[in-house]
Design a protein around this motif. Structure first.
Motif, short mmCIF file in Angstrom:
data_model
loop_
_atom_site.label_atom_id
_atom_site.label_comp_id
_atom_site.label_asym_id
_atom_site.label_seq_id
_atom_site.Cartn_x
_atom_site.Cartn_y
_atom_site.Cartn_z
N GLN A 9 2.87 -13.92 1.21
CA GLN A 9 1.64 -12.91 1.11
C GLN A 9 1.42 -12.33 2.47
N LEU A 10 1.40 -13.20 3.61
CA LEU A 10 0.89 -12.64 4.66
C LEU A 10 2.39 -11.75 5.64
N ALA A 38 -4.61 -7.00 8.90
CA ALA A 38 -4.52 -7.07 7.21
C ALA A 38 -4.43 -8.45 7.23
N GLN A 39 -3.62 -9.43 7.95
CA GLN A 39 -3.38 -10.90 7.53
C GLN A 39 -4.71 -11.67 7.87
N SER A 52 -7.81 -10.18 7.40
CA SER A 52 -8.56 -9.74 6.54
C SER A 52 -8.18 -10.57 4.98
N PHE A 53 -6.94 -10.75 4.85
CA PHE A 53 -6.48 -11.58 3.66
C PHE A 53 -7.14 -13.02 3.63
N GLN A 70 -10.94 -12.80 3.14
CA GLN A 70 -11.27 -12.88 1.90
C GLN A 70 -11.09 -14.01 0.86
N GLY A 71 -9.72 -14.52 1.18
CA GLY A 71 -9.55 -15.67 0.41
C GLY A 71 -10.30 -16.83 0.54
N TRP A 87 -6.12 -18.45 -3.30
CA TRP A 87 -5.42 -18.99 -1.98
C TRP A 87 -6.27 -19.76 -1.27
#
Length: 77
Positions: free
Chosen positions: A14-15, A49-50, A52-53, A56-57, A64
């Motif tokens: 995902q990352l 982006a990583q 941020s993911f 958020q998780g 996640w």
């Protein structure tokens, strides 16, 4: 609804990182130990982006979150 099981391999996928066992172990060896005062998503080795993911998780306590916590623990040792 996403009902798939998340683990370190799927988190690394995902990352956008290599997700085989050797690559995961190499990543952890390279970046551990992560200082206690640095939140996992704020570590300097993530892309925007990583990061941020990961933020958020954790914030959403998403599916996640558990595996993100697992990665956090592995990077603290």
């Amino acid at each position: 609804m996403d009902t798939s099981q998340h683990n370190l391999h799927t988190l690394f996928e995902q990352l956008g990182l290599p997700a085989d066992q050797e690559s995961i172990e190499t990543f952890i060896a390279k970046y551990a130990p992560l200082p206690q005062e640095v939140a996992l998503p704020d570590a300097t080795f993530w892309t925007a982006a990583q990061s941020s993911f990961l933020h958020q998780g954790i914030e959403d306590d998403s599916d996640w979150a558990e595996v993100i916590d697992e990665l956090d623990a592995l990077l603290r040792h």
